[in-house]
Design a protein around this motif. Structure first.
Motif, PDB file in Angstrom:
ATOM      1  N   GLY A 263       0.821  -1.206   0.000  1.00 22.22           N
ATOM      2  CA  GLY A 263       0.000   0.000   0.000  1.00 22.22           C
ATOM      3  C   GLY A 263       0.854   1.254   0.000  1.00 22.22           C
ATOM      4  O   GLY A 263       1.939   1.296   0.591  1.00 22.22           O
ATOM      5  N   THR A 264       0.374   2.265  -0.679  1.00 27.55           N
ATOM      6  CA  THR A 264       1.116   3.532  -0.741  1.00 27.55           C
ATOM      7  C   THR A 264       0.202   4.667  -0.303  1.00 27.55           C
ATOM      8  O   THR A 264      -0.994   4.693  -0.639  1.00 27.55           O
ATOM      9  CB  THR A 264       1.620   3.804  -2.174  1.00 27.55           C
ATOM     10  OG1 THR A 264       0.507   3.784  -3.071  1.00 27.55           O
ATOM     11  CG2 THR A 264       2.621   2.741  -2.598  1.00 27.55           C
ATOM     12  N   PRO A 265       0.735   5.634   0.470  1.00 29.83           N
ATOM     13  CA  PRO A 265      -0.095   6.769   0.894  1.00 29.83           C
ATOM     14  C   PRO A 265      -0.436   7.663  -0.270  1.00 29.83           C
ATOM     15  O   PRO A 265       0.259   7.692  -1.305  1.00 29.83           O
ATOM     16  CB  PRO A 265       0.800   7.495   1.909  1.00 29.83           C
ATOM     17  CG  PRO A 265       2.196   7.099   1.542  1.00 29.83           C
ATOM     18  CD  PRO A 265       2.096   5.703   1.002  1.00 29.83           C
ATOM     19  N   GLY A 266      -1.535   8.390  -0.140  1.00 26.31           N
ATOM     20  CA  GLY A 266      -1.947   9.312  -1.181  1.00 26.31           C
ATOM     21  C   GLY A 266      -1.139  10.598  -1.147  1.00 26.31           C
ATOM     22  O   GLY A 266      -0.257  10.793  -0.301  1.00 26.31           O
ATOM     23  N   SER A 267      -1.475  11.485  -2.039  1.00 20.29           N
ATOM     24  CA  SER A 267      -0.789  12.778  -2.112  1.00 20.29           C
ATOM     25  C   SER A 267      -1.130  13.631  -0.895  1.00 20.29           C
ATOM     26  O   SER A 267      -2.239  13.593  -0.375  1.00 20.29           O
ATOM     27  CB  SER A 267      -1.200  13.519  -3.384  1.00 20.29           C
ATOM     28  OG  SER A 267      -0.771  14.863  -3.341  1.00 20.29           O
ATOM     29  N   GLU A 268      -0.141  14.400  -0.442  1.00 19.16           N
ATOM     30  CA  GLU A 268      -0.373  15.297   0.686  1.00 19.16           C
ATOM     31  C   GLU A 268      -1.242  16.491   0.293  1.00 19.16           C
ATOM     32  O   GLU A 268      -1.712  17.231   1.159  1.00 19.16           O
ATOM     33  CB  GLU A 268       0.962  15.795   1.241  1.00 19.16           C
ATOM     34  CG  GLU A 268       1.820  14.684   1.841  1.00 19.16           C
ATOM     35  CD  GLU A 268       3.098  15.231   2.436  1.00 19.16           C
ATOM     36  OE1 GLU A 268       3.268  16.463   2.442  1.00 19.16           O
ATOM     37  OE2 GLU A 268       3.934  14.426   2.895  1.00 19.16           O
ATOM     38  N   TRP A 269      -1.442  16.687  -1.006  1.00 20.21           N
ATOM     39  CA  TRP A 269      -2.146  17.874  -1.486  1.00 20.21           C
ATOM     40  C   TRP A 269      -3.565  17.564  -1.931  1.00 20.21           C
ATOM     41  O   TRP A 269      -4.225  18.385  -2.549  1.00 20.21           O
ATOM     42  CB  TRP A 269      -1.371  18.506  -2.648  1.00 20.21           C
ATOM     43  CG  TRP A 269       0.071  18.723  -2.302  1.00 20.21           C
ATOM     44  CD1 TRP A 269       1.145  18.022  -2.748  1.00 20.21           C
ATOM     45  CD2 TRP A 269       0.584  19.698  -1.392  1.00 20.21           C
ATOM     46  NE1 TRP A 269       2.302  18.479  -2.191  1.00 20.21           N
ATOM     47  CE2 TRP A 269       1.975  19.519  -1.351  1.00 20.21           C
ATOM     48  CE3 TRP A 269      -0.008  20.692  -0.598  1.00 20.21           C
ATOM     49  CZ2 TRP A 269       2.797  20.308  -0.547  1.00 20.21           C
ATOM     50  CZ3 TRP A 269       0.818  21.472   0.181  1.00 20.21           C
ATOM     51  CH2 TRP A 269       2.202  21.279   0.207  1.00 20.21           C
ATOM     52  N   GLY A 270      -4.043  16.340  -1.609  1.00 16.98           N
ATOM     53  CA  GLY A 270      -5.403  15.993  -1.987  1.00 16.98           C
ATOM     54  C   GLY A 270      -6.418  16.587  -1.022  1.00 16.98           C
ATOM     55  O   GLY A 270      -6.150  17.524  -0.267  1.00 16.98           O
ATOM     56  N   LEU A 271      -7.592  15.997  -1.017  1.00 17.90           N
ATOM     57  CA  LEU A 271      -8.680  16.481  -0.171  1.00 17.90           C
ATOM     58  C   LEU A 271      -8.625  15.831   1.210  1.00 17.90           C
ATOM     59  O   LEU A 271      -8.323  14.647   1.343  1.00 17.90           O
ATOM     60  CB  LEU A 271     -10.032  16.175  -0.814  1.00 17.90           C
ATOM     61  CG  LEU A 271     -10.326  16.874  -2.146  1.00 17.90           C
ATOM     62  CD1 LEU A 271     -11.623  16.343  -2.739  1.00 17.90           C
ATOM     63  CD2 LEU A 271     -10.415  18.381  -1.932  1.00 17.90           C
ATOM     64  N   THR A 272      -8.933  16.615   2.225  1.00 16.67           N
ATOM     65  CA  THR A 272      -9.120  16.086   3.573  1.00 16.67           C
ATOM     66  C   THR A 272     -10.559  15.595   3.698  1.00 16.67           C
ATOM     67  O   THR A 272     -11.484  16.230   3.197  1.00 16.67           O
ATOM     68  CB  THR A 272      -8.836  17.173   4.627  1.00 16.67           C
ATOM     69  OG1 THR A 272      -7.470  17.590   4.509  1.00 16.67           O
ATOM     70  CG2 THR A 272      -9.080  16.651   6.027  1.00 16.67           C
ATOM     71  N   TRP A 273     -10.734  14.471   4.362  1.00 17.82           N
ATOM     72  CA  TRP A 273     -12.053  13.852   4.476  1.00 17.82           C
ATOM     73  C   TRP A 273     -12.508  13.825   5.928  1.00 17.82           C
ATOM     74  O   TRP A 273     -11.698  13.723   6.842  1.00 17.82           O
ATOM     75  CB  TRP A 273     -12.023  12.411   3.945  1.00 17.82           C
ATOM     76  CG  TRP A 273     -11.762  12.333   2.459  1.00 17.82           C
ATOM     77  CD1 TRP A 273     -10.597  12.594   1.810  1.00 17.82           C
ATOM     78  CD2 TRP A 273     -12.707  11.975   1.455  1.00 17.82           C
ATOM     79  NE1 TRP A 273     -10.737  12.423   0.465  1.00 17.82           N
ATOM     80  CE2 TRP A 273     -12.020  12.034   0.208  1.00 17.82           C
ATOM     81  CE3 TRP A 273     -14.048  11.602   1.466  1.00 17.82           C
ATOM     82  CZ2 TRP A 273     -12.649  11.739  -0.998  1.00 17.82           C
ATOM     83  CZ3 TRP A 273     -14.670  11.304   0.264  1.00 17.82           C
ATOM     84  CH2 TRP A 273     -13.980  11.380  -0.952  1.00 17.82           C
ATOM     85  N   ILE A 274     -13.803  13.914   6.128  1.00 23.47           N
ATOM     86  CA  ILE A 274     -14.416  13.697   7.434  1.00 23.47           C
ATOM     87  C   ILE A 274     -15.260  12.436   7.336  1.00 23.47           C
ATOM     88  O   ILE A 274     -16.234  12.386   6.566  1.00 23.47           O
ATOM     89  CB  ILE A 274     -15.294  14.889   7.862  1.00 23.47           C
ATOM     90  CG1 ILE A 274     -14.430  16.148   8.013  1.00 23.47           C
ATOM     91  CG2 ILE A 274     -15.997  14.572   9.179  1.00 23.47           C
ATOM     92  CD1 ILE A 274     -15.221  17.378   8.404  1.00 23.47           C
ATOM     93  N   CYS A 275     -14.884  11.402   8.075  1.00 24.66           N
ATOM     94  CA  CYS A 275     -15.579  10.116   8.017  1.00 24.66           C
ATOM     95  C   CYS A 275     -16.299   9.877   9.345  1.00 24.66           C
ATOM     96  O   CYS A 275     -15.682   9.948  10.418  1.00 24.66           O
ATOM     97  CB  CYS A 275     -14.582   8.988   7.757  1.00 24.66           C
ATOM     98  SG  CYS A 275     -13.691   9.150   6.184  1.00 24.66           S
ATOM     99  N   SER A 276     -17.580   9.596   9.261  1.00 32.28           N
ATOM    100  CA  SER A 276     -18.404   9.415  10.456  1.00 32.28           C
ATOM    101  C   SER A 276     -18.778   7.950  10.629  1.00 32.28           C
ATOM    102  O   SER A 276     -19.038   7.241   9.650  1.00 32.28           O
ATOM    103  CB  SER A 276     -19.683  10.264  10.354  1.00 32.28           C
ATOM    104  OG  SER A 276     -19.356  11.637  10.251  1.00 32.28           O
TER     105      SER A 276
END
Length: 569
Positions: free
Chosen positions: A515-528
Motif C-alpha cells: 500500500g502507498t499513501p496518497g498525495s499530501e495535497w489531496g482532499l481532507t475527508w471527514i468520516c463518520s
C-alpha cells in the motif's frame, strides 16, 4: 491549662490485631459505593454505627504481608479516619476551637530491618523534588510546612528572630515542604452526637506528579532493582557476542550489503525480496522440512549469522542510541567503536589472474560500518551508502572490552533516563507506604502553632491498575444485530489526504505491504461512524484473537466468563 493532644482512630475502629505501634494510626476504610462519604459520616454518629464501619476497614493483603489499597480506576476509594482528644483523665474530646488545621502525610518505607526509614514527597521553592528522607526536614516529628517550622524557632525577641530567619532561609531543612493531604473535621452535629472530635480525609492512591530534579538510575528503577551495570553478568549476557567483546563471523563477507537481506532472514517467505540477487538469496535461505510433507524457507547458517548482526545493530541503535549526534554518552560510545577494526575480505592484486598476490589487508572501523549498516538494514534507506560486509567482528583485548562495556552501560543509563523520565510519585511497583496524621494546634499565649502527630499506619502497597479489586465488572451493552441499521453515526474522524489515499487503495496490497499513501495535497475527508458499531467490531476481533492466543496461553478458562440470562420480552 494546656494538655497534650492524642490522635487515634475512633475506639470502635481500632484494629487490635495490629502491632501496638500501628494501633493509634488513622483507620483506613475502603469503599466502593459512590456516596461513601455521606454514608461514612452518618456512620460516625453513634457507637453502634461506628462498630458497623469495622466491615469497611481495608483488609486485603499484598503478597508481602502489607495492606493492599486500590486505585479509583478499580472503583475503590479509601478514607482515613481520626479522633483527637486531650491526654487527661476521661480523655475529653479536643475543643474544635483549638484546631488550626489537620492533615496527613503519605511516606514511603525504605530499607530493611533495623535500617528502615521513611521518605516524604517533597517540594522546594515551588518545584517537586520527589521522595527524600524525612530527616531532611529536621526530624521525624517536624512540621511538614516550612513556615510553621520557622515559627517554632521563634524566641519572642524580634531582633534575634530576624537574625535566625536570615541564617536559616538558605538551608534546605527550612525550605523543604512535604506534601500534605488535608483532613476535615466532621460536621458539628456529627461530632456533637458522637461526643468526639473526628477528622476524615481522602487517601489518594494515584498521582500525576513527577520529580523535577535530577535523579539516578537507581531511583528510576526502584529500591529493590537488581544491579545492571558493566560488571554484572545479567547486563553482559544480554549483549550480542560482539558487544561482549567476543568474535563474531559475518555472512557474505566481501559482498555489498542489500536492504533485502533483512526481509530474507527476518520475515522469510517463498519469494525473494525485490532487487536481491539469487546468489544472496540462496546463501541466506534454505528449504527445510518443518513437518512431514511440509517445507518452508528458513534462514541458513549464513542467514543466522545475519540475524545476529541485525541483533547487534538493533542494540547499538535502539537500546544504546549509539548514533545520536546530540547525546554526549553516545559520542563517547562511538569513540570506542572507532577503535574496533573490522577486517575486510582479502582481494588479489589482479583479479582473475591465477597466483596473483593479495593486497594488504584493509579494515573498516566498527562505528562507520555499523552506522551505514543501520541505514541499509534497519532503516531500509534505499539512498544510503551500502557498505561492504567485513569478515568478522574480532575478539577484543581486556582493556578495550572493559571500556566498551562501560560506555554501553553509560549510554543505556542515559537512554533509560530519557525514555523513563523522572519518577512519578507512585511509579515503583510493590513499594510500601504508610500514612501519619497530624493536628496543628492554634497559637496560644504567645507560642506558635504546635503540631501533634499520630502513629504511623501499617504499611500498605498500591495495587497496579490492572489488578482486580473484587468490585463487580463494568458492563457494556452491545447492540443487537437486528438494530444495526438503525445506529446512526455519532463520532467523526478527520482523515488527512495521505491516509485517505492509503485507505482507499486495495486491501490486498495493504496486507502484502504494497500500500502507498496518497498525495499530501489531496482532499481532507471527514468520516463518520457509529461508536456502538466500532465497539461491536472491536468485540468481535477481540474474541477472534482470544481464541487464537488461547493456543499459546491457555487463558480462556480464566479470563472469559459468560453467563446466560433470559432476554426481556
Amino acid at each position: 491549662m494546656s494538655h497534650d493532644i492524642v490522635l487515634a482512630p475512633p475506639a470502635e475502629l481500632v484494629n487490635n490485631a495490629l502491632p501496638t505501634r500501628h494501633r493509634s494510626a488513622p483507620a483506613i476504610l475502603q469503599r466502593s459505593d459512590e456516596d461513601f462519604l455521606e454514608a461514612v459520616l452518618e456512620g460516625l454518629r453513634t457507637d453502634a454505627s461506628r462498630r458497623a464501619l469495622v466491615g469497611s476497614r481495608a483488609a486485603m493483603k499484598h503478597k508481602s504481608g502489607a495492606l493492599k489499597l486500590f486505585q479509583p480506576v478499580q472503583r475503590q476509594f479509601h478514607l482515613a479516619l481520626l479522633e483527637a482528644f486531650c491526654d487527661q483523665p476521661g480523655a475529653p474530646r479536643l475543643d474544635p476551637k483549638r484546631v488550626e488545621s489537620a492533615g496527613f502525610v503519605i511516606r514511603r518505607l525504605r530499607g530493611t530491618g533495623n535500617n528502615r526509614f521513611y521518605e516524604g514527597w517533597m517540594r522546594m521553592r515551588g518545584r517537586v523534588r520527589g521522595w527524600m528522607r524525612v530527616e531532611r526536614l529536621g526530624d521525624d516529628d517536624a512540621d511538614p510546612q516550612s513556615g510553621f517550622r520557622l515559627a517554632r524557632q521563634s524566641t519572642g525577641v524580634a531582633d534575634i528572630d530576624r537574625a535566625l530567619r536570615t541564617l536559616d532561609v538558605g538551608t534546605e531543612s527550612t525550605q523543604l515542604e512535604e506534601h500534605i493531604v488535608p483532613m476535615f473535621m466532621a460536621p458539628p452535629d456529627v461530632c456533637k452526637e458522637a461526643g468526639k472530635t473526628l477528622f476524615y480525609g481522602m487517601l489518594p492512591t494515584t498521582s500525576s506528579e513527577i520529580a523535577e530534579g535530577p535523579v539516578s538510575l537507581q531511583q528510576l528503577l526502584g529500591e529493590n532493582a537488581k544491579p545492571f551495570g558493566p560488571q554484572d553478568a545479567e547486563f553482559r549476557n544480554h549483549l550480542v557476542e560482539g558487544l561482549r567483546g567476543e568474535s563474531m563471523d559475518f555472512p557474505l563477507d566481501g559482498e555489498t550489503m542489500h536492504p533485502g537481506w533483512f526481509d530474507a532472514v527476518e520475515s522469510t517467505g517463498d519469494e525473494r525480496p525485490a532487487g536481491m540477487s539469487n546468489a544472496h538469496w540462496t546463501a541466506l535461505v534454505t528449504r527445510s522440512e518443518v513437518s512431514p510433507g511440509i517445507h518452508r524457507n528458513l534462514p541458513s547458517g549464513e542467514g543466522r549469522k545475519l540475524q545476529r548482526l541485525i541483533a547487534l545493530l538493533r542494540q547499538l541503535a535502539l537500546e544504546f542510541n549509539a548514533f545520536d549526534e546530540t547525546v554526549a554518552e553516545s559520542a563517547q560510545l562511538r569513540t570506542v567503536l572507532r577503535e574496533i577494526r573490522l577486517p575486510l575480505k582479502l582481494r588479489p592484486v589482479s583479479p582473475g589472474v591465477p597466483g596473483s598476490p593479495m593486497k594488504p589487508r584493509e579494515y573498516v572501523d566498527a562505528e562507520t560500518f555499523c552506522k551505514r549498516a543501520v541505514k541499509v538494514l534497519l532503516e531500509r534507506d534505499t539512498n544510503a551508502t551500502r557498505p561492504e560486509m567485513p569478515e568478522n567482528w574480532p575478539s577484543l583485548d581486556s582493556a578495550l572490552r572493559t571500556r566498551l562495556a562501560q560506555k554501553l552501560s553509560a549510554s543505556l543509563n542515559r537512554r533509560f533516563t530519557d525514555v523513563k523520565g523522572a519518577p512519578g510519585r507512585y511509579d515503583e511497583p510493590d513499594a510500601q507506604y504508610a500514612i501519619r496524621a497530624f493536628v496543628r494546634e492554634k497559637p496560644a499565649c504567645g507560642c506558635p502553632a504546635k503540631v501533634h502527630w499520630s502513629d504511623y499506619s501499617e504499611p500498605f502497597v498500591i495495587a497496579p491498575w490492572f489488578e482486580g479489586a473484587g468490585a463487580p465488572p463494568t458492563q457494556v451493552t452491545l447492540p443487537d444485530l437486528k438494530d444495526i441499521k438503525g445506529l446512526k453515526p455519532n463520532v467523526s474522524f478527520v482523515v488527512p489526504p495521505s491516509l485517505q489515499g492509503l485507505l482507499a487503495g486495495s486491501p490486498k496490497d495493504m496486507m502484502e505491504g504494497k500500500g502507498t499513501p496518497g498525495s499530501e495535497w489531496g482532499l481532507t475527508w471527514i468520516c463518520s461512524f457509529s461508536l456502538p458499531i466500532i465497539t461491536l467490531c472491536a468485540f468481535i476481533v477481540l474474541n477472534i484473537f482470544l481464541g487464537l492466543f488461547d493456543l499459546i496461553f491457555r487463558w480462556l478458562f480464566f479470563i472469559k466468563i459468560c453467563i446466560p440470562f433470559p432476554k426481556k420480552d
